[in-house]
Design an enzyme around this catalytic site. Structure first.
Site, short mmCIF file in Angstrom:
data_model
loop_
_atom_site.label_atom_id
_atom_site.label_comp_id
_atom_site.label_asym_id
_atom_site.label_seq_id
_atom_site.Cartn_x
_atom_site.Cartn_y
_atom_site.Cartn_z
CB THR B 91 11.23 54.49 36.97
OG1 THR B 91 12.60 54.88 36.67
CG2 THR B 91 10.61 55.42 37.77
CE LYS B 166 13.78 58.12 37.13
NZ LYS B 166 14.53 57.39 36.09
CE LYS B 234 7.24 53.75 34.43
NZ LYS B 234 8.34 53.19 34.38
#
Lengths: 293, 293
Positions: B91, B166, B234
Site C-alpha cells: 500500500t 485502497k 503510515k
C-alpha cells in the site's frame, strides 16, 4: 392496555397506530393540532390524554419538549398516579432523563427510557428496536406495547442507560457516515468512479448497514431527509454534553460537530445528514453534478 | 508462470507460498536474510530474482521500499524486458505509483498496482481481495496469479486507482473504528456495560466487519497487533498526502491522525491500531482493568 401517546411526528404517529391496531385503548395528543390516529381518541392536552392511563408514552423531538409534556401547566405530572408508567422514546439527555424519572417516581409512578432505532420504515412496519433503561419489572409490564411496535427490546441497565446507549449508537452512525463521505470525496477526486469504489465497500469489512442504507441516495445525490441533519446535529450536541458531564474527550465527534455546524450555516439543516458529503465535495472543488450517476 | 516475489512479510510470505503451491515457478527475495518459501528458489537480490521472470510481484511496507526494489543498484529495473509485468501489492502513494509505472513502461514492461485487503488470515487461506489499477489486458494476463492468492479482483481503473481505492477503504476502517472506540468510551463512562452496548451494535445498522472483527479483542483489551498501529498510521499519512496533492479537505481523518500521533508518542506503534481505544479511555479516566470482561 390504556395508553396515552404524546407526540405524532414521523416516528410517533406510526407507533401510536401500531398500538391501536394491536387492540390497546389509545389516546393521542400532538403539539400540532389536527393530527389524528385511526382507532385512537384525540385529547386536547398531555394531561387530558394521560388522565387514567396505565402507560404514558412520549415520542417528541428534544429534552425541552419532554420536559414540557411532563411538567408544564397542562403536563402529565398533574395526573400521575401510583402504578402508572411513563415511557420515553424521544432521544434526549441521559442526565435530564434521570431527573425526570426522579420527579415521576416521587408521585409513585415509574419511568422507562426507551429510545428507538429503525427509522420511519421500522416504525411503520412495527420493526423498531427499543434501547431501554429502567427497572426490570416495569419493563416487563410494558412488553405487550414493545412487541406491538418493535421487533426487539434491548435492556441496557437502569434509568438513563437507554439514552446513553442510543447516543453511543448514533455517535457510531455519524462517524461511519463521515468516514464514508471522506473516502468517497477523496477517491472521486483521485478519479475512481463511485460505482467502482462501492464494489470495494460492499466486498470488504467496511460495509455496514449505514453504507447499505445511504449509498443509493448518496450515489444519486438525493439528500431528501430520511434523518434530517438538524436532528443528527441535536443528537451530536447531546453526546458532547453527556461527554462533558462525564469528562470524556471525543476528538473525532467534535470534528464531525464542526462539519454539521458549517452544513447548518450553508442551509442544509432540513436535508438529510448525508448532505454533509456535499459540503466535503464543495471544499474539494468537486462538481456534484458530474459525479451523479 | 515464472514469478519473482519480492518481500516476505506477514502478507508476502503466504502469498508467495500460494503461488508456489499452485505450480508457478517462484523465486523469492526478502530484505531480511534467511527467509525461504517451500517450493520456491531464493535469490540474493531483487535483480537476480526478477531476471527472466514473466511477472515481478512486490509486497513491502512503504513507498520508499518499493522504490528501492525497483530502482536501487540491485533493483528490478536493470533486468526489465519488454512484456514483463510488475505488480505491486504494497500500500503506497497513488502518485508515486504512477511515476514508477512510467519508468517501468519506458523499458517496455507493464505495471499493475494491486494492493490487498483480507489480513494475514486471508493471505494464508488464499482469500485476499485485490484492488487493482492498470490496463485491462495486463490484468487479464495476471489472472492465474490473482486466483492462486485471492478470491476477488476488483478493477478500479488505470494505474494508481487501485492504491487510491485502497486508501479510501482504509480511511473508512480508521473512521469506523474511531467511532466505535469513542462510543465505547462514552457509554462505558456513562455506566453501560460493554457487552450490553455490543448487543445494540450487533442488532442495528452500525454493525460492520470492522466491529465484528475488532470487538472480541477490544472487549478483553487484547491489543496484540493484527494490523499494527504504525502501519495504519503510515496509511493515514498516505491518505492525507494524496488529499493535499488533490486539494481535498478531510477533517475527520485529520483528527484521527492526531490521535495516532499521540498514541505513537505513548509507545503504542507496535500494538494493534485498536489500542487507540486505550488512549481515549485514559483521557476519560477509565481504569481499563475494571472494564475488561
Amino acid at each position: 392496555m390504556r395508553v396515552a401517546f404524546l407526540g405524532l411526528g414521523i416516528m410517533g404517529r406510526p407507533m401510536a397506530a401500531k398500538l391501536a391496531q394491536a387492540g390497546h385503548e389509545v389516546t393521542v395528543w400532538s403539539r400540532s393540532a389536527g393530527k389524528h390516529v385511526e382507532g385512537a381518541r384525540t385529547a386536547v392536552s398531555p394531561a387530558e390524554a394521560a388522565r387514567g392511563a396505565e402507560v404514558v408514552w412520549m415520542c417528541v423531538s428534544d429534552t425541552a419538549a419532554v420536559e414540557r409534556l411532563l411538567f408544564s401547566v397542562d403536563g402529565v405530572e398533574s395526573v400521575l398516579e401510583p402504578g402508572m408508567i411513563v415511557a420515553d422514546s424521544s432521544t434526549i439527555a441521559p442526565s435530564a432523563t434521570r431527573k425526570f424519572a426522579e420527579r415521576v417516581r416521587a408521585r409513585g409512578a415509574d419511568y422507562v427510557d426507551a429510545p428507538i432505532t429503525g427509522s420511519k420504515v421500522g416504525a411503520e412496519s412495527g420493526q423498531l428496536i427499543f434501547i431501554v433503561g429502567g427497572e426490570e419489572a416495569t419493563i416487563a409490564r410494558l412488553e405487550p406495547l414493545f412487541s406491538a411496535m418493535g421487533k426487539k427490546t434491548l435492556h441496557m441497565g437502569p434509568t438513563g442507560h437507554g439514552q446513553s446507549a442510543k447516543l453511543g449508537g448514533n455517535l457510531m452512525i455519524s462517524m461511519i457516515f463521515e468516514g464514508f463521505a471522506e473516502a468517497l470525496t477523496l477517491t472521486s477526486k483521485l478519479g475512481v468512479p463511485r460505482e467502482r469504489f462501492m464494489e470495494l465497500v460492499n466486498a470488504s469489512m467496511i460495509r455496514s448497514g449505514v453504507s447499505d442504507y445511504k449509498a443509493p441516495f448518496v450515489l444519486r445525490h438525493d439528500f431528501s431527509p430520511n434523518f434530517p441533519l438538524r436532528l443528527m446535529h441535536k443528537d451530536i450536541h447531546l453526546m458532547l454534553e453527556a461527554a462533558r458531564e462525564a469528562r470524556v474527550k471525543l476528538p473525532g465527534l467534535e470534528t464531525v460537530e464542526e462539519i454539521y455546524e458549517v452544513a447548518t450555516e450553508e442551509g442544509n439543516a432540513d436535508l438529510d445528514y448525508a448532505s454533509t458529503l456535499a459540503l466535503l465535495e464543495k471544499w474539494a472543488g468537486i462538481d456534484s453534478h458530474s459525479t451523479t450517476s
